[in-house]
Design an enzyme around this catalytic site. Structure first.
Site, mmCIF file in Angstrom:
data_model
loop_
_atom_site.group_PDB
_atom_site.id
_atom_site.type_symbol
_atom_site.label_atom_id
_atom_site.label_comp_id
_atom_site.label_asym_id
_atom_site.label_seq_id
_atom_site.Cartn_x
_atom_site.Cartn_y
_atom_site.Cartn_z
ATOM 1 N N ALA A 110 0.924 -1.046 -0.078
ATOM 2 C CA ALA A 110 -0.042 -0.199 0.151
ATOM 3 C C ALA A 110 0.981 1.601 -0.335
ATOM 4 C CB ALA A 110 -0.941 -0.340 1.117
ATOM 5 N N GLU A 167 16.223 -9.267 20.298
ATOM 6 C CA GLU A 167 16.325 -7.543 20.555
ATOM 7 C C GLU A 167 16.544 -7.095 18.924
ATOM 8 O OE1 GLU A 167 19.351 -5.385 22.880
ATOM 9 O OE2 GLU A 167 18.747 -3.488 22.029
ATOM 10 N N HIS A 195 15.922 7.556 -32.469
ATOM 11 C CA HIS A 195 17.004 7.408 -33.331
ATOM 12 C C HIS A 195 18.689 8.207 -32.868
ATOM 13 C CE1 HIS A 195 13.520 8.991 -36.056
ATOM 14 N NE2 HIS A 195 13.500 10.101 -34.978
HETATM 15 P P1 TTP Z 1 8.659 1.498 3.888
HETATM 16 O O1 TTP Z 1 9.709 0.733 3.106
HETATM 17 O O2 TTP Z 1 8.627 2.247 3.806
HETATM 18 O O3 TTP Z 1 7.675 1.722 1.919
HETATM 19 P P2 TTP Z 1 6.680 2.274 0.974
HETATM 20 O O4 TTP Z 1 5.842 2.557 0.354
HETATM 21 O O5 TTP Z 1 6.593 3.711 2.419
HETATM 22 O O6 TTP Z 1 8.573 3.472 0.352
HETATM 23 P P3 TTP Z 1 8.848 5.233 1.207
HETATM 24 O O7 TTP Z 1 9.433 4.731 2.291
HETATM 25 O O8 TTP Z 1 10.155 5.110 -0.375
HETATM 26 O O9 TTP Z 1 8.015 6.081 0.714
HETATM 27 O O10 TTP Z 1 7.534 0.298 4.134
HETATM 28 C C1 TTP Z 1 7.616 -1.264 3.650
HETATM 29 C C2 TTP Z 1 6.574 -2.101 3.078
HETATM 30 O O11 TTP Z 1 5.512 -2.178 3.349
HETATM 31 C C3 TTP Z 1 6.525 -2.041 1.551
HETATM 32 O O12 TTP Z 1 6.061 -2.574 0.562
HETATM 33 C C4 TTP Z 1 5.149 -0.938 1.448
HETATM 34 C C5 TTP Z 1 4.192 -1.590 2.708
HETATM 35 N N1 TTP Z 1 3.710 -0.208 3.268
HETATM 36 C C6 TTP Z 1 2.045 -0.690 2.988
HETATM 37 O O13 TTP Z 1 1.479 -1.459 2.718
HETATM 38 N N2 TTP Z 1 1.345 0.765 3.901
HETATM 39 C C7 TTP Z 1 1.988 1.221 4.989
HETATM 40 O O14 TTP Z 1 0.920 1.913 4.952
HETATM 41 C C8 TTP Z 1 3.306 1.540 4.830
HETATM 42 C C9 TTP Z 1 3.897 2.844 5.595
HETATM 43 C C10 TTP Z 1 4.456 0.990 3.848
#
Ligand code: TTP
Length: 398
Positions: free
Chosen positions: A8, A142, A306
């Site tokens: 998302a 951790e 081209h």
């Molecule tokens: P992020 O790596 O934070 O991905 P992002 O799409 O927000 O990218 P950016 O940091 O470039 O803005 O998130 C990790 C994964 O989770 C990624 O596959 C996207 C997904 N995700 C969601 O499905 N819902 C959310 O609300 C967020 C923040 C992330």
């Protein structure tokens, strides 16, 4: 066993490539990141839930006929924890959770043995990641977020195995400093109550967050292809290395194709074109007379008719290059090319060309300096030298 793939997010760091498509739909070695993930897990699980939001139509259109895939829409884009919660009333008792923006080689079969598990990957510089610390039985003890002094060189690789308890724990977490509900906060609660196994990935893994990550992953997967030519190849064409030329593609006379490279259906190359290693021409592209493409992804319907050079670049869909459009991809001092990522100037790799959105038109003799980004729907007038990023929907004429 089910799977949940998080798709998302807005993919800010990959703009302008994510202006019109979600990050998981960016093509790597000719197929979307998400297709790479689904190909790895579809035989292991009963249902695959895709959590979608940003530009969701692209994902739905591509996967709507997959028998195991179901779509769930995240309410607001406010965190990976929130994304996982979207599946609470749908998913089965035990499930895999996978970030929709990673590519990896390991099988996930081993995850199914454990109730709770996290994939970890060894890296040389873990400071910019979530660092995972394991005990001598490989249980997670951790998780440190981008620590100054990492306690291990294992990072959270974005693949998890949970049961429904994770929903309760996500609901207990507070909203983080960046205003999101974070999955890792729930995992920190989980490790206090349960054994969570850290599973080390041995094969290739890449968290595709920045433009040069896309090109690196593209190279990795192109190195795995085997020659398969079912398109039309005219006389005096030279083909070296592993090359896929799909049915419906045409390579016109006197062109040279050096693999690994993929030329997808409907594309026309030549006459007299030069396709160099690590190039992917997506569907219905055209690379014409005396144009040279190297280590680049050219998305569908783009035309480079081209006398052009495109190197180490990603070019969006429906672009049209005027005669003699040139990308520079290397600095005189050989230092890493700098790129603007979310307002910060960061070092990328030694060779990087242009990162271009969709529907861009260039006039004749347009040049791009290394690492510039050009937003979607721009027109770049004849003879312009582009040495800065260009926002979307702009007409640049000097
Ligand atoms: P992020 O790596 O934070 O991905 P992002 O799409 O927000 O990218 P950016 O940091 O470039 O803005 O998130 C990790 C994964 O989770 C990624 O596959 C996207 C997904 N995700 C969601 O499905 N819902 C959310 O609300 C967020 C923040 C992330």
């Amino acid at each position: 066993m089910d799977a949940l793939i998080l798709c998302a997010g807005k993919g800010e760091r990959l703009k302008p490539l994510t202006e019109n498509r979600p990050k998981p739909m960016i093509p790597i070695a000719g197929k979307p990141i998400l297709q790479h993930i689904i190909d790895k897990i579809e035989d292991l699980v009963d249902n695959i839930y895709l959590i979608v939001k940003h530009k969701k139509e692209n994902i739905i259109e591509h996967f709507k006929d997959h028998p195991k895939v179901k779509f769930l829409e995240q309410g607001k884009i406010d965190g990976t924890g929130e994304a996982v919660l979207t599946a609470k009333n749908h998913i089965g008792d035990e499930f895999l959770v996978i970030n929709g923006d990673i590519v990896f080689e390991d099988t996930l079969e081993q995850f199914l043995k454990y109730k709770y598990a996290i994939a970890v990957k060894e890296v040389s510089d873990p400071k910019n990641f979530g660092v995972v610390v394991l005990d001598d039985k490989n249980n997670v003890i951790e998780i440190q977020e981008k620590p100054e002094n990492p306690k291990s060189n294992l990072i959270n690789a974005g693949i998890y195995k949970f049961d429904r308890k994770i929903f309760e724990l996500i609901e207990k977490t507070e909203i983080s400093k960046r205003g999101e509900r974070e999955l890792t906060d729930a995992i920190k609660l989980l490790i206090k109550e349960e054994n969570v196994k850290g599973i080390k990935l041995n094969g290739y893994w890449n968290d595709v967050g920045r433009p040069w990550d896309v090109l690196e992953a593209n190279k990795y997967f192109l190195d795995k292809i085997k020659t398969y030519i079912s398109g039309k190849v005219e006389e005096n064409v030279i083909i070296k290395g592993n090359v896929i030329i799909e049915k419906g593609a045409v390579i016109k006379a006197n062109s040279v194709i050096e693999g690994p490279a993929i030329i997808k259906k409907g594309s026309i190359v030549g006459p007299l074109a030069y396709i160099r290693p690590y190039t992917v021409l997506m569907e219905n592209t055209f690379v014409g007379n005396s144009s040279e493409i190297k280590s680049s992804i050219i998305m569908k319907n783009t035309k480079i008719p081209h006398l052009s050079y495109v190197g180490d670049s990603i070019i969006g869909e429906n672009c049209n290059f005027g005669c003699n459009t040139i990308t520079a991809n290397l600095r005189f001092d050989d230092k890493p090319v700098k790129v603007n990522i979310k307002g910060k100037r960061v070092e990328s790799v030694r060779k990087l060309g242009v990162i271009m959105g969709d529907n861009v038109k260039t006039g004749i003799q347009v040049s791009f300096m290394p690492g510039v980004k050009v937003g979607s729907n721009c027109w770049i007038g004849a003879s312009c030298l582009i040495d800065r990023d260009i926002e979307s929907d702009v007409f640049v004429y000097k």
